[in-house]
Design an enzyme around this catalytic site. Structure first.
Site, PDB file in Angstrom:
ATOM      1  N   LEU A 126       0.854  -1.189   0.000  1.00 54.64           N
ATOM      2  CA  LEU A 126       0.000   0.000   0.000  1.00 54.64           C
ATOM      3  C   LEU A 126       0.888   1.235   0.000  1.00 54.64           C
ATOM      4  O   LEU A 126       1.619   1.473   0.959  1.00 54.64           O
ATOM      5  CB  LEU A 126      -0.885  -0.016   1.251  1.00 54.64           C
ATOM      6  CG  LEU A 126      -1.772   1.207   1.427  1.00 54.64           C
ATOM      7  CD1 LEU A 126      -2.825   1.278   0.330  1.00 54.64           C
ATOM      8  CD2 LEU A 126      -2.440   1.184   2.800  1.00 54.64           C
ATOM      9  N   HIS A 230       6.377   1.809  11.816  1.00 52.92           N
ATOM     10  CA  HIS A 230       7.106   2.931  11.239  1.00 52.92           C
ATOM     11  C   HIS A 230       6.202   4.172  11.266  1.00 52.92           C
ATOM     12  O   HIS A 230       4.991   4.066  11.081  1.00 52.92           O
ATOM     13  CB  HIS A 230       7.421   2.547   9.782  1.00 52.92           C
ATOM     14  CG  HIS A 230       8.406   3.413   9.097  1.00 52.92           C
ATOM     15  ND1 HIS A 230       8.063   4.639   8.574  1.00 52.92           N
ATOM     16  CD2 HIS A 230       9.715   3.218   8.815  1.00 52.92           C
ATOM     17  CE1 HIS A 230       9.135   5.166   8.004  1.00 52.92           C
ATOM     18  NE2 HIS A 230      10.150   4.328   8.141  1.00 52.92           N
TER      19      HIS A 230
HETATM   20  C1  LIG Z   1      -0.955   4.342   3.854  1.00 55.47           C
HETATM   21  C2  LIG Z   1      -1.276   5.553   3.008  1.00 55.47           C
HETATM   22  C3  LIG Z   1      -1.627   5.086   1.577  1.00 55.47           C
HETATM   23  C4  LIG Z   1      -2.534   6.244   3.580  1.00 55.47           C
HETATM   24  O1  LIG Z   1      -2.809   7.411   2.887  1.00 55.47           O
HETATM   25  P1  LIG Z   1      -2.980   8.816   3.658  1.00 55.47           P
HETATM   26  O2  LIG Z   1      -1.730   9.084   4.422  1.00 55.47           O
HETATM   27  O3  LIG Z   1      -3.448   9.840   2.694  1.00 55.47           O
HETATM   28  O4  LIG Z   1      -4.169   8.429   4.662  1.00 55.47           O
HETATM   29  P2  LIG Z   1      -5.115   9.335   5.556  1.00 55.47           P
HETATM   30  O5  LIG Z   1      -6.475   9.175   5.012  1.00 55.47           O
HETATM   31  O6  LIG Z   1      -4.550  10.709   5.716  1.00 55.47           O
HETATM   32  O7  LIG Z   1      -5.004   8.639   6.953  1.00 55.47           O
HETATM   33  C5  LIG Z   1      -5.607   7.417   7.229  1.00 55.47           C
HETATM   34  C6  LIG Z   1      -6.044   7.419   8.684  1.00 55.47           C
HETATM   35  O8  LIG Z   1      -4.873   7.460   9.526  1.00 55.47           O
HETATM   36  C7  LIG Z   1      -4.983   8.552  10.424  1.00 55.47           C
HETATM   37  N1  LIG Z   1      -3.629   9.046  10.697  1.00 55.47           N
HETATM   38  C8  LIG Z   1      -2.878   9.891   9.957  1.00 55.47           C
HETATM   39  N2  LIG Z   1      -1.677  10.077  10.525  1.00 55.47           N
HETATM   40  C9  LIG Z   1      -1.655   9.333  11.646  1.00 55.47           C
HETATM   41  C10 LIG Z   1      -0.710   9.103  12.668  1.00 55.47           C
HETATM   42  N3  LIG Z   1       0.491   9.683  12.644  1.00 55.47           N
HETATM   43  N4  LIG Z   1      -1.041   8.276  13.681  1.00 55.47           N
HETATM   44  C11 LIG Z   1      -2.249   7.650  13.705  1.00 55.47           C
HETATM   45  N5  LIG Z   1      -3.200   7.838  12.764  1.00 55.47           N
HETATM   46  C12 LIG Z   1      -2.909   8.666  11.750  1.00 55.47           C
HETATM   47  C13 LIG Z   1      -5.856   9.557   9.713  1.00 55.47           C
HETATM   48  O9  LIG Z   1      -6.469  10.422  10.630  1.00 55.47           O
HETATM   49  C14 LIG Z   1      -6.854   8.628   9.060  1.00 55.47           C
HETATM   50  O10 LIG Z   1      -7.791   8.179  10.019  1.00 55.47           O
HETATM   51  P3  LIG Z   1      -9.365   8.483   9.870  1.00 55.47           P
HETATM   52  O11 LIG Z   1      -9.759   7.724   8.624  1.00 55.47           O
HETATM   53  O12 LIG Z   1      -9.967   7.927  11.113  1.00 55.47           O
HETATM   54  O13 LIG Z   1      -9.481   9.950   9.713  1.00 55.47           O
HETATM   55  C15 LIG Z   1      -0.100   6.540   2.998  1.00 55.47           C
HETATM   56  O14 LIG Z   1       0.073   7.092   4.291  1.00 55.47           O
HETATM   57  C16 LIG Z   1       1.211   5.927   2.562  1.00 55.47           C
HETATM   58  O15 LIG Z   1       1.455   5.736   1.375  1.00 55.47           O
HETATM   59  N6  LIG Z   1       2.118   5.670   3.529  1.00 55.47           N
HETATM   60  C17 LIG Z   1       3.517   5.280   3.279  1.00 55.47           C
HETATM   61  C18 LIG Z   1       3.678   3.850   2.867  1.00 55.47           C
HETATM   62  C19 LIG Z   1       3.468   2.848   3.962  1.00 55.47           C
HETATM   63  O16 LIG Z   1       4.116   2.882   4.997  1.00 55.47           O
HETATM   64  N7  LIG Z   1       2.562   1.931   3.636  1.00 55.47           N
HETATM   65  C20 LIG Z   1       2.176   0.860   4.487  1.00 55.47           C
HETATM   66  C21 LIG Z   1       3.223  -0.250   4.492  1.00 55.47           C
HETATM   67  S1  LIG Z   1       2.554  -1.641   5.363  1.00 55.47           S
HETATM   68  C22 LIG Z   1       1.664  -2.452   4.163  1.00 55.47           C
HETATM   69  O17 LIG Z   1       1.767  -2.212   2.995  1.00 55.47           O
HETATM   70  C23 LIG Z   1       0.674  -3.450   4.665  1.00 55.47           C
HETATM   71  C24 LIG Z   1      -0.608  -2.824   5.031  1.00 55.47           C
HETATM   72  C25 LIG Z   1      -1.577  -2.665   3.887  1.00 55.47           C
HETATM   73  O18 LIG Z   1      -1.289  -3.082   2.759  1.00 55.47           O
HETATM   74  O19 LIG Z   1      -2.688  -2.146   4.140  1.00 55.47           O
END
Ligand SMILES: CC(C)(COP(=O)(O)OP(=O)(O)OC[C@H]1O[C@@H](n2cnc3c(N)ncnc32)[C@H](O)[C@@H]1OP(=O)(O)O)[C@@H](O)C(=O)NCCC(=O)NCCSC(=O)CCC(=O)O
Ligand SMILES: NC(=[NH2+])NCCC[C@H](N)C(=O)O
Length: 341
Positions: A126, A230
């Protein structure tokens, strides 16, 4: 309009960009041309197979902006993990050391290596590129996989897991790995993570400690990150927790990131998905509710999210615009499924 679709060979450059941007500990996308090419190929084969049960398929999707053609993110599902090469985890358990004569009672945590999740389906890969992390795209990328799994449940296991990236810094330094490296492996975390991403896991069975580990003997820094994710993975974990995923004490061998699990039929998106027929209109005022919609297909799977939708529960009809229908490659009266995002 953003559309999710199966990855194709033309997406190689975009996938490579994402592999570079995703950084250390993002095991499933190592920066390696050959591996990325074979990932695309394997995904294409998986989508085109006819199946009654999962074998070892991998479904990789990309999110495309239809106006610009730009790829903003990836999301994937492994149909059944650990069937070709073993899948390892540590399971956190407890052991009690008690002496009534001395009046001593100590509970210690132990980490035991296991293959308990063999055969599970795994959601993974993701990633939404930083400049697109606004609005509902991230949520859509995470949740839409469950709709796909519900539509094609015969291709997946009933147990779904996600291995969450554990704690490491921007240089790839992982406190948990540090301890293992010192005592057992003698190679750096990025290298170990890269090898696992390439599917080379033989060194794990060769070098891993053979006996359960007493967690209290680890460095305090290593102990502190067991079961933690992370910084950049916190939103991904939050999204899964809202779907009902739970951590049952399984952690990654290398960075101690948590693996979370859920039964497919209990996942919130699976329970909330509505199935109906499509009614196309030229224009529709946008509403306050955003729907994720999909054509439910396999090789031609398409999904998008939009506020221009009306769901009629009585007639089981989704009314939407011709633009949305076109993005989904659907016509009037076709089947369509969706959930409120
Ligand atoms: C995972 C995504 C795609 C999510 O996209 P966004 O960041 O735009 O998401 P978002 O809608 O802003 O946030 C999703 C929810 O998390 C909350 N949120 C945001 N920051 C937060 C923090 N620091 N701590 C706790 N919660 C947090 C938001 O309020 C929201 O909750 P509410 O909905 O309640 O408001 C991205 O962050 C990303 O690409 N991250 C980096 C890559 C990564 O580490 N990927 C996962 C690897 S692990 C993996 O791949 C396995 C897991 C899997 O495949 O799902
Ligand atoms: N503990 C870990 N580093 N696990 C891998 C996490 C990354 C993510 N699950 C992926 O698809 O790559």
């Amino acid at each position: 309009m953003q559309v999710l679709r199966p990855i194709s060979s033309e997406d190689f450059a975009a996938l490579k960009n994402i592999a570079v941007e995703s950084g250390h500990g993002f095991t499933s996308l190592p920066v390696d041309d050959k591996l990325l090419t074979s990932k695309i190929q394997r995904s294409q084969e998986s989508f085109s197979k006819s199946l009654n049960s999962p074998i070892d398929e991998g479904y990789l999707f990309v999110l495309e902006d239809l106006e610009t053609g730009e790829i903003s993110g990836t999301t994937a599902i492994e149909a059944a993990v650990g069937m070709q090469v073993p899948l390892y985890h540590y399971h956190q358990g407890k052991t009690v050391h008690h002496s009534s004569t001395l009046n001593v009672y100590n509970t210690v945590e132990i980490l035991s290596i296991c293959n308990d999740y063999t055969g599970s389906s795994e959601i993974c890969t993701l990633f939404l590129r930083e400049q697109f992390r606004r609005g509902l795209a991230g949520r859509f990328l995470s949740r839409i996989r469950f709709l796909f799994m519900a539509e094609h449940s015969e291709r997946f296991s009933n147990r779904v897991i996600a291995e969450m990236r554990g704690v490491s810094d921007e240089n790839g330094h992982s406190p948990f790995w540090q301890w293992l490296q010192e005592h057992f492996f003698s190679i750096e975390f990025p290298k170990a993570d890269h090898l696992v991403g390439l599917g080379d896991k033989v060194f794990i069975s060769e070098l891993m400690p053979k006996y359960p580990i007493y967690a209290n003997l680890l460095s305090p820094e290593a102990q502190a990150v067991i079961g933690h994710v992370h910084e950049k993975t916190k939103p991904a974990l939050r999204l899964l927790q809202k779907e009902g995923f739970e951590h049952r004490g399984y952690v990654d061998l290398f960075d101690a990131g948590p693996t979370v699990e859920a039964r497919l039929e209990n996942i919130r998106t699976v329970r909330e998905t509505q199935y109906g027929t499509l009614d196309i209109v030229e224009e529709l005022p946008s509403s306050e509710t955003t729907w994720a919609l999909s054509n439910g297909q396999l090789e031609h799977f398409r999904a998008t999210f939009t506020t221009s939708v009306v769901w009629n529960e009585q007639t089981e009809t989704f009314t939407t615009t011709s633009k949305t229908a076109e993005a989904l490659q659907l016509q009037q009266g076709n089947k369509v499924s969706g959930f409120v995002l």
